[in-house]
Motif scaffolding. Structure first.
Motif, short mmCIF file in Angstrom:
data_model
loop_
_atom_site.label_atom_id
_atom_site.label_comp_id
_atom_site.label_asym_id
_atom_site.label_seq_id
_atom_site.Cartn_x
_atom_site.Cartn_y
_atom_site.Cartn_z
N ARG A 32 37.33 41.39 51.45
CA ARG A 32 36.14 41.45 52.31
C ARG A 32 35.19 42.56 51.84
N THR A 33 35.77 43.72 51.51
CA THR A 33 34.97 44.84 51.01
C THR A 33 34.19 44.43 49.76
N LEU A 34 34.86 43.74 48.86
CA LEU A 34 34.22 43.34 47.60
C LEU A 34 33.15 42.28 47.82
N SER A 88 30.94 39.97 41.98
CA SER A 88 31.18 38.60 41.51
C SER A 88 32.67 38.28 41.58
N ARG A 89 32.98 36.99 41.73
CA ARG A 89 34.37 36.56 41.84
C ARG A 89 35.18 37.01 40.62
N LYS A 90 34.59 36.91 39.44
CA LYS A 90 35.29 37.29 38.22
C LYS A 90 35.63 38.79 38.22
N LYS A 91 34.68 39.61 38.64
CA LYS A 91 34.91 41.05 38.66
C LYS A 91 35.88 41.42 39.80
N ARG A 92 35.84 40.66 40.91
CA ARG A 92 36.76 40.93 42.03
C ARG A 92 38.20 40.89 41.56
#
Length: 138
Positions: A104-106, A112-116
């Motif tokens: 949630r924080t991210l 971005s999903r990739k960086k998450r």
């Protein structure tokens, strides 16, 4: 004063967080990409020595009803090996909602999903350790 390490142990990655010397705040340190148990434990030992860690808080993934599933058993087994190698006090922390909170924080930070994927484990380790620090500092 003692530094405490927080770990979010997964099958592919281990998120690592460290407390400040006063034991008030948790900061993310790194994400260990798992290769094999021996090198995973060696990397953690290096971090323990570099930062003079005295205690380890490990997220224990429980099912929502509080029971332990197969992932919990893997984490417990990993913890036993870690304890044998380091002789440090280890504490389990209920991590049921930490990954959700980290995600949630991210998302709120528009990551971005990739960086998450690359930071989620480290952030989960921060949530685990901060939860423990907040409880023990009350």
């Amino acid at each position: 004063m003692m530094r405490i390490m927080g770990l979010d142990v997964g099958d592919k990655r281990i998120g690592v967080a460290l407390s400040d010397l006063m034991g008030w705040t948790a900061q993310g340190l790194e994400t260990i990409h798992r290769t094999n148990i021996k090198s995973d434990l060696q990397r953690i030992e290096v971090i323990i020595q570099e930062h003079d860690v005295k205690k380890i808080v490990i997220g224990l993934p429980k099912n929502m009803n509080g029971s332990l599933g197969p992932q919990s058993e893997k984490v417990i087994e990993f913890t036993e090996k870690l304890k044998r190698r380091t002789n440090l006090e280890t504490v389990f922390w209920d991590e049921r909602l930490t990954t959700v909170a980290a995600e949630r924080t991210l998302i709120e930070a528009d990551v971005s999903r990739k960086k998450r994927k690359t930071v989620i484990d480290k952030l989960a380790a921060i949530h685990i350790l901060q939860g423990y620090l907040d409880r023990t500092n009350k």
